[in-house]
Design a protein around this motif. Sequence first.
Motif, short mmCIF file in Angstrom:
data_model
loop_
_atom_site.label_atom_id
_atom_site.label_comp_id
_atom_site.label_asym_id
_atom_site.label_seq_id
_atom_site.Cartn_x
_atom_site.Cartn_y
_atom_site.Cartn_z
N ASN A 36 -28.81 -8.63 0.41
CA ASN A 36 -27.78 -8.22 -0.59
C ASN A 36 -28.24 -7.02 -1.46
OD1 ASN A 36 -26.88 -11.03 0.56
ND2 ASN A 36 -25.07 -10.50 -0.69
N THR B 82 -20.04 -8.68 -3.47
CA THR B 82 -18.94 -9.66 -2.54
C THR B 82 -19.85 -10.04 -1.48
OG1 THR B 82 -18.43 -7.27 -1.23
CG2 THR B 82 -17.39 -7.70 -3.82
N ASN B 83 -20.90 -9.73 -1.09
CA ASN B 83 -21.36 -10.45 0.20
C ASN B 83 -20.78 -9.72 1.44
OD1 ASN B 83 -23.50 -11.80 1.37
ND2 ASN B 83 -22.22 -13.26 2.05
N GLN B 84 -19.66 -8.55 1.36
CA GLN B 84 -19.05 -7.83 2.49
C GLN B 84 -20.09 -7.24 3.46
OE1 GLN B 84 -15.31 -6.35 2.00
NE2 GLN B 84 -14.98 -7.14 -0.05
N CYS C 218 -23.07 -6.26 0.80
CA CYS C 218 -22.79 -5.91 -0.60
C CYS C 218 -23.27 -6.93 -1.93
CB CYS C 218 -21.26 -5.82 -0.94
SG CYS C 218 -20.81 -5.47 -2.43
N LEU D 90 -15.77 -5.58 -8.72
CA LEU D 90 -16.23 -6.13 -7.39
C LEU D 90 -15.90 -7.62 -7.41
CD1 LEU D 90 -19.34 -4.21 -6.15
CD2 LEU D 90 -17.48 -4.29 -4.92
N GLY D 91 -15.31 -7.96 -6.41
CA GLY D 91 -15.04 -9.63 -6.45
C GLY D 91 -13.99 -10.00 -7.04
N GLN D 92 -13.22 -9.46 -7.93
CA GLN D 92 -12.18 -9.52 -9.01
C GLN D 92 -10.79 -8.97 -8.42
OE1 GLN D 92 -13.25 -8.70 -12.95
NE2 GLN D 92 -15.24 -8.94 -12.55
N LYS E 87 -16.35 0.19 -5.76
CA LYS E 87 -14.94 -0.13 -5.68
C LYS E 87 -14.44 0.59 -7.16
CE LYS E 87 -11.82 -3.90 -6.29
NZ LYS E 87 -11.58 -5.52 -6.50
#
Length: 276
Positions: A221, A188-190, A185, A12-14, A88
Amino acid sequence: MPNDNPLKHLNLGQTTAYPTEYDAGQLKAVPRALNREPIGIRDAQLPFDGVDYWTGYEISWLNEQGLPQVAVGYFSVPASTPNLIESKSFKLYLNSFNESRFSHWQQVQRLMQRDLSNCAGGAVEVELRALTDVTGETVDDLPGQLIDHQDIRITHYDYDPGLLQVVSTTPVQQQYKSHLLKSNCLITNQPDWGSVYIHGTGPQLDTASLLRYLVSFRRHNEFHEQCVERIYQDLFALGFAQLSVYARYTRRGGLDINPFRSNFEQAPAVKRLARQ
């Protein structure tokens, strides 16, 4: 200084390279205890039973002749498993089937069941259904009294269990639903959009306070499963003898996540909701 972040192994986030062939190694586990212990839940003595119901809408692979196959997948991960499956990694895992060849549907289903069970640390159920089997299914709704259209003022958008209030301590059966749940999330903060169902026997909840409380998750979150367990714990602490909490989140990347927790009943038979 060593990185002791227990979630550092997640994608996640990458920036991520999508797999081009079947790869069970894409799946990543997140220990449920990471979130449960801070809110007073011990895996050895869960206060509830439950299941994380996932639906996969973007599942495909090739048959032996190279012809693409497509399916809708239904996955049931028991809440008693030590790990939740990071979303993810689940998507990347499903994508790894896209250009791999398999002799029959049962082979794909068995592989998914084996791999997901290994990741979760317990028996995961998998059902793959042809599109012809799900075509014509209607959009469904959660049972219960909708609490979303109250004429109230809301100013709190940071998680606050102190917003919950009761009208009476006399136990009554209650059944509510709201489509205004939103959390974010953990990595990711989505935004994660969802609908939530609350059913049980306990002190009479003030519905205005319940709605304010649910809306207070708007900037919170946490993973889907963790939010549901937090809601369960906050309500149970008010004195509920029987309690169910069920959230159905909108899909992202072809997957929706629908955690259910209860100490007295099975999840209501609900197909996908309007936003799913």
